[in-house]
Structures are given as C-alpha cells and as structure tokens.
Design a protein around this motif. Structure first.
Motif, PDB file in Angstrom:
ATOM      1  N   ALA A  18      -6.420   3.449 -10.046  1.00  0.00           N
ATOM      2  CA  ALA A  18      -6.633   2.056 -10.476  1.00  0.00           C
ATOM      3  C   ALA A  18      -5.836   1.756 -11.743  1.00  0.00           C
ATOM      4  CB  ALA A  18      -8.119   1.789 -10.697  1.00  0.00           C
ATOM      5  N   ILE A  19      -5.816   2.685 -12.670  1.00  0.00           N
ATOM      6  CA  ILE A  19      -5.056   2.500 -13.910  1.00  0.00           C
ATOM      7  C   ILE A  19      -3.559   2.446 -13.599  1.00  0.00           C
ATOM      8  CG2 ILE A  19      -4.420   3.643 -16.077  1.00  0.00           C
ATOM      9  CD1 ILE A  19      -7.456   4.540 -16.155  1.00  0.00           C
ATOM     10  N   ALA A  20      -3.093   3.320 -12.720  1.00  0.00           N
ATOM     11  CA  ALA A  20      -1.668   3.324 -12.350  1.00  0.00           C
ATOM     12  C   ALA A  20      -1.278   2.027 -11.638  1.00  0.00           C
ATOM     13  CB  ALA A  20      -1.352   4.530 -11.471  1.00  0.00           C
ATOM     14  N   LEU A  21      -2.106   1.580 -10.684  1.00  0.00           N
ATOM     15  CA  LEU A  21      -1.812   0.347  -9.962  1.00  0.00           C
ATOM     16  C   LEU A  21      -1.797  -0.860 -10.895  1.00  0.00           C
ATOM     17  CD1 LEU A  21      -4.042   0.846  -6.790  1.00  0.00           C
ATOM     18  CD2 LEU A  21      -1.539   1.005  -6.901  1.00  0.00           C
ATOM     19  N   ALA A  78      -5.043  12.282   0.584  1.00  0.00           N
ATOM     20  CA  ALA A  78      -6.226  11.960  -0.212  1.00  0.00           C
ATOM     21  C   ALA A  78      -6.772  10.574   0.099  1.00  0.00           C
ATOM     22  CB  ALA A  78      -5.901  12.072  -1.701  1.00  0.00           C
ATOM     23  N   GLY A  79      -5.883   9.645   0.475  1.00  0.00           N
ATOM     24  CA  GLY A  79      -6.333   8.286   0.742  1.00  0.00           C
ATOM     25  C   GLY A  79      -5.176   7.313   0.701  1.00  0.00           C
ATOM     26  N   ARG A  80      -5.525   6.061   0.457  1.00  0.00           N
ATOM     27  CA  ARG A  80      -4.500   5.034   0.343  1.00  0.00           C
ATOM     28  C   ARG A  80      -4.912   4.059  -0.753  1.00  0.00           C
ATOM     29  NH1 ARG A  80      -7.447   0.531   1.171  1.00  0.00           N
ATOM     30  NH2 ARG A  80      -8.545   0.385   3.135  1.00  0.00           N
ATOM     31  N   ALA A  81      -3.901   3.431  -1.341  1.00  0.00           N
ATOM     32  CA  ALA A  81      -4.166   2.477  -2.423  1.00  0.00           C
ATOM     33  C   ALA A  81      -2.976   1.549  -2.544  1.00  0.00           C
ATOM     34  CB  ALA A  81      -4.383   3.222  -3.743  1.00  0.00           C
ATOM     35  N   GLY A  82      -3.192   0.410  -3.183  1.00  0.00           N
ATOM     36  CA  GLY A  82      -2.061  -0.477  -3.349  1.00  0.00           C
ATOM     37  C   GLY A  82      -2.375  -1.773  -4.045  1.00  0.00           C
ATOM     38  N   ILE A  83      -1.367  -2.608  -4.049  1.00  0.00           N
ATOM     39  CA  ILE A  83      -1.412  -3.942  -4.631  1.00  0.00           C
ATOM     40  C   ILE A  83      -0.977  -4.892  -3.522  1.00  0.00           C
ATOM     41  CG2 ILE A  83      -0.512  -5.447  -6.451  1.00  0.00           C
ATOM     42  CD1 ILE A  83       0.486  -2.830  -7.835  1.00  0.00           C
ATOM     43  N   ARG A  84      -1.784  -5.921  -3.264  1.00  0.00           N
ATOM     44  CA  ARG A  84      -1.418  -6.820  -2.171  1.00  0.00           C
ATOM     45  C   ARG A  84      -1.981  -8.220  -2.397  1.00  0.00           C
ATOM     46  NH1 ARG A  84      -5.150  -3.630   2.211  1.00  0.00           N
ATOM     47  NH2 ARG A  84      -7.125  -4.109   1.215  1.00  0.00           N
ATOM     48  N   HIS A  85      -1.294  -9.166  -1.778  1.00  0.00           N
ATOM     49  CA  HIS A  85      -1.760 -10.551  -1.785  1.00  0.00           C
ATOM     50  C   HIS A  85      -2.982 -10.665  -0.885  1.00  0.00           C
ATOM     51  CE1 HIS A  85       1.517 -12.766  -3.849  1.00  0.00           C
ATOM     52  NE2 HIS A  85       2.210 -11.672  -3.533  1.00  0.00           N
ATOM     53  N   GLY A 127      -9.412 -19.768  -0.857  1.00  0.00           N
ATOM     54  CA  GLY A 127      -8.254 -20.632  -0.734  1.00  0.00           C
ATOM     55  C   GLY A 127      -7.178 -20.421  -1.786  1.00  0.00           C
ATOM     56  N   ILE A 128      -7.354 -19.403  -2.632  1.00  0.00           N
ATOM     57  CA  ILE A 128      -6.390 -19.110  -3.706  1.00  0.00           C
ATOM     58  C   ILE A 128      -5.681 -17.798  -3.399  1.00  0.00           C
ATOM     59  CG2 ILE A 128      -6.114 -18.634  -6.182  1.00  0.00           C
ATOM     60  CD1 ILE A 128      -8.720 -20.301  -6.576  1.00  0.00           C
ATOM     61  N   ASP A 129      -4.355 -17.809  -3.524  1.00  0.00           N
ATOM     62  CA  ASP A 129      -3.573 -16.590  -3.318  1.00  0.00           C
ATOM     63  C   ASP A 129      -3.728 -15.708  -4.555  1.00  0.00           C
ATOM     64  OD1 ASP A 129      -1.763 -14.677  -2.395  1.00  0.00           O
ATOM     65  OD2 ASP A 129      -0.022 -15.794  -3.107  1.00  0.00           O
ATOM     66  N   GLU A 130      -4.409 -14.605  -4.392  1.00  0.00           N
ATOM     67  CA  GLU A 130      -4.636 -13.646  -5.474  1.00  0.00           C
ATOM     68  C   GLU A 130      -3.870 -12.372  -5.161  1.00  0.00           C
ATOM     69  OE1 GLU A 130      -6.278 -14.204  -8.213  1.00  0.00           O
ATOM     70  OE2 GLU A 130      -7.900 -15.631  -7.819  1.00  0.00           O
ATOM     71  N   ILE A 131      -3.748 -11.504  -6.150  1.00  0.00           N
ATOM     72  CA  ILE A 131      -3.178 -10.174  -5.935  1.00  0.00           C
ATOM     73  C   ILE A 131      -4.241  -9.162  -6.341  1.00  0.00           C
ATOM     74  CG2 ILE A 131      -1.316  -8.572  -6.470  1.00  0.00           C
ATOM     75  CD1 ILE A 131       0.408 -11.042  -7.134  1.00  0.00           C
ATOM     76  N   GLU A 132      -4.609  -8.335  -5.381  1.00  0.00           N
ATOM     77  CA  GLU A 132      -5.684  -7.372  -5.622  1.00  0.00           C
ATOM     78  C   GLU A 132      -5.149  -5.953  -5.673  1.00  0.00           C
ATOM     79  OE1 GLU A 132      -8.670  -6.420  -2.700  1.00  0.00           O
ATOM     80  OE2 GLU A 132      -7.231  -6.435  -1.063  1.00  0.00           O
ATOM     81  N   ILE A 133      -5.898  -5.111  -6.372  1.00  0.00           N
ATOM     82  CA  ILE A 133      -5.684  -3.678  -6.222  1.00  0.00           C
ATOM     83  C   ILE A 133      -6.737  -3.201  -5.235  1.00  0.00           C
ATOM     84  CG2 ILE A 133      -4.671  -3.356  -8.510  1.00  0.00           C
ATOM     85  CD1 ILE A 133      -7.317  -1.841  -9.245  1.00  0.00           C
ATOM     86  N   ALA A 134      -6.356  -2.246  -4.416  1.00  0.00           N
ATOM     87  CA  ALA A 134      -7.259  -1.718  -3.394  1.00  0.00           C
ATOM     88  C   ALA A 134      -7.058  -0.215  -3.313  1.00  0.00           C
ATOM     89  CB  ALA A 134      -6.956  -2.367  -2.047  1.00  0.00           C
ATOM     90  N   TYR A 135      -8.134   0.502  -3.040  1.00  0.00           N
ATOM     91  CA  TYR A 135      -8.038   1.954  -2.930  1.00  0.00           C
ATOM     92  C   TYR A 135      -9.169   2.461  -2.056  1.00  0.00           C
ATOM     93  CZ  TYR A 135     -11.105   0.918  -6.840  1.00  0.00           C
ATOM     94  OH  TYR A 135     -12.074   0.347  -7.624  1.00  0.00           O
ATOM     95  N   LEU A 195       0.821  -1.205   0.000  1.00  0.00           N
ATOM     96  CA  LEU A 195       0.000   0.000   0.000  1.00  0.00           C
ATOM     97  C   LEU A 195       0.858   1.260   0.000  1.00  0.00           C
ATOM     98  CD1 LEU A 195      -2.851  -0.787   2.550  1.00  0.00           C
ATOM     99  CD2 LEU A 195      -2.913  -0.974   0.066  1.00  0.00           C
ATOM    100  N   TRP A 196       0.329   2.271  -0.651  1.00  0.00           N
ATOM    101  CA  TRP A 196       0.918   3.606  -0.663  1.00  0.00           C
ATOM    102  C   TRP A 196      -0.098   4.573  -0.061  1.00  0.00           C
ATOM    103  CZ3 TRP A 196       1.422   0.323  -4.872  1.00  0.00           C
ATOM    104  CH2 TRP A 196       2.707   0.080  -5.346  1.00  0.00           C
ATOM    105  N   VAL A 197       0.400   5.625   0.566  1.00  0.00           N
ATOM    106  CA  VAL A 197      -0.449   6.744   0.967  1.00  0.00           C
ATOM    107  C   VAL A 197      -0.479   7.709  -0.208  1.00  0.00           C
ATOM    108  CG1 VAL A 197      -0.475   8.803   2.436  1.00  0.00           C
ATOM    109  CG2 VAL A 197      -0.222   6.545   3.446  1.00  0.00           C
ATOM    110  N   LEU A 198      -1.660   8.240  -0.477  1.00  0.00           N
ATOM    111  CA  LEU A 198      -1.855   9.129  -1.622  1.00  0.00           C
ATOM    112  C   LEU A 198      -2.044  10.561  -1.150  1.00  0.00           C
ATOM    113  CD1 LEU A 198      -4.423   6.884  -3.508  1.00  0.00           C
ATOM    114  CD2 LEU A 198      -1.930   6.979  -3.845  1.00  0.00           C
ATOM    115  N   ARG A 199      -1.343  11.462  -1.825  1.00  0.00           N
ATOM    116  CA  ARG A 199      -1.477  12.890  -1.540  1.00  0.00           C
ATOM    117  C   ARG A 199      -1.705  13.638  -2.848  1.00  0.00           C
ATOM    118  NH1 ARG A 199      -0.531  13.570   3.612  1.00  0.00           N
ATOM    119  NH2 ARG A 199       0.853  12.143   4.703  1.00  0.00           N
ATOM    120  N   THR A 200      -2.428  14.737  -2.716  1.00  0.00           N
ATOM    121  CA  THR A 200      -2.587  15.602  -3.874  1.00  0.00           C
ATOM    122  C   THR A 200      -1.262  16.320  -4.107  1.00  0.00           C
ATOM    123  OG1 THR A 200      -3.361  17.408  -2.477  1.00  0.00           O
ATOM    124  CG2 THR A 200      -5.050  15.945  -3.435  1.00  0.00           C
ATOM    125  N   LYS A 201      -1.136  16.985  -5.218  1.00  0.00           N
ATOM    126  CA  LYS A 201       0.112  17.685  -5.537  1.00  0.00           C
ATOM    127  C   LYS A 201       0.448  18.768  -4.507  1.00  0.00           C
ATOM    128  CE  LYS A 201       0.952  15.374  -9.283  1.00  0.00           C
ATOM    129  NZ  LYS A 201       2.084  14.548  -9.544  1.00  0.00           N
TER     130      LYS A 201
END
Length: 165
Positions: free
Chosen positions: A109-112, A73-80, A85-93, A62-68
C-alpha cells in the motif's frame, strides 16, 4: 513502470501468463470475501483482460506480486474506478492467505501510494474497504489515508479512505 520491488516483494505488470495464479487466488473464499465473492475461472479471465486493457489505456494498473524467492503472493495495483459517478483512482491489493498478518499489505500500500502520487502525479488516491474488513482499514491508516466517507457499492456497505498529494 512495468516492474518494481519493495523490501520483500517484486511486482510485474499483469499479463496472460498470470491467469492460473489469479484463478487460484479468486477461488479462495476467504481471500475473496471482501472482493465481491468467489470468482469463477471465466470471470477471472474477463477480469484479467479488463485489467490488461486498463494498462494499455492509462499506463498503470495491476501487478502480480511475488516474494523474493518467486512464490506468487497476490496482486495489487492502481486503477480507475467509478464511485458515485466520479472517476476515482484506487489502490487495490489481495494476498494469498499464507501471506496475511505479515505486513505485506502495508508494504505494498505504501509503495502503490508513492507510485500513484509521485510517479504518476495523480491528485489523490482512494481505498475502498468493506466496513467489516478491519485489517484493510488498518493498512490504509498506516499508509496515511484518511477516512473520508461511507458508501454503498454493489449493495455492500463500504468506507472510502483518501490520500492527497
């Protein structure tokens, strides 16, 4: 990749200094209604530690998101995540309410997706969305995810969207 930027956001790898911002985000009932409910500061402290450990183990998270201008602004990321029962990788925001409806979720979402599929070369990414969360479903559709199936997780009805390399 500890940092990255999009057109309107900067992302910084999650660390201990982000606790207060995450606590405020997770205490907002509107923000948290599709995240499993409001989280106490203690639960968010554990959440932070778990997600920092994810970085150490996998090299992304996960990353913390800030405006310029530096506003949280929030948080988002890619995580297992374990799904049926299946190990997946999700995007979350998740974004603070004042950033809803302005295209920030689609932007991240497009960047992640690009980071996951191109930089980390994962075979696929998923998005888990409560059925009632139409806004998040539209975000994943705009990012070219395809509806794959329905699921139940922690007693809640969800849909799973997927994109492949």
């Amino acid at each position: 990749m500890d940092h990255f930027t999009t057109k309107r956001l900067t992302a910084e790898r999650l660390n201990d200094s982000h606790l207060a911002d995450l606590v405020a985000l997770h205490l907002d009932s509107e923000v948290s209604r599709y995240l499993g409910g409001v989280r106490t500061p203690e639960v968010t402290t554990t959440y932070l530690a778990t997600n920092m450990a994810h970085w150490d183990q996998h090299g992304f998270g996960l990353w913390v998101l800030r405006t310029k201008d530096g506003a949280f602004a929030g948080r988002a990321g890619i995580r297992h995540i374990l799904v049926d029962g299946i190990d997946e990788i999700e995007i979350a925001y998740a974004f603070r309410r004042e950033f809803w409806g302005q295209g920030f979720a689609s932007e991240i979402a497009i960047a992640l997706t690009d980071i996951g599929l191109s930089h980390h070369e994962v075979p696929s990414l998923i998005g888990l969305v409560y059925i009632a969360n139409g806004a998040s479903r539209r975000v994943l559709q705009k990012a070219n995810y395809t509806l794959e199936k329905s699921a139940t997780r922690h007693g809640e009805d969800l849909v799973i969207y997927r994109i492949r390399r």
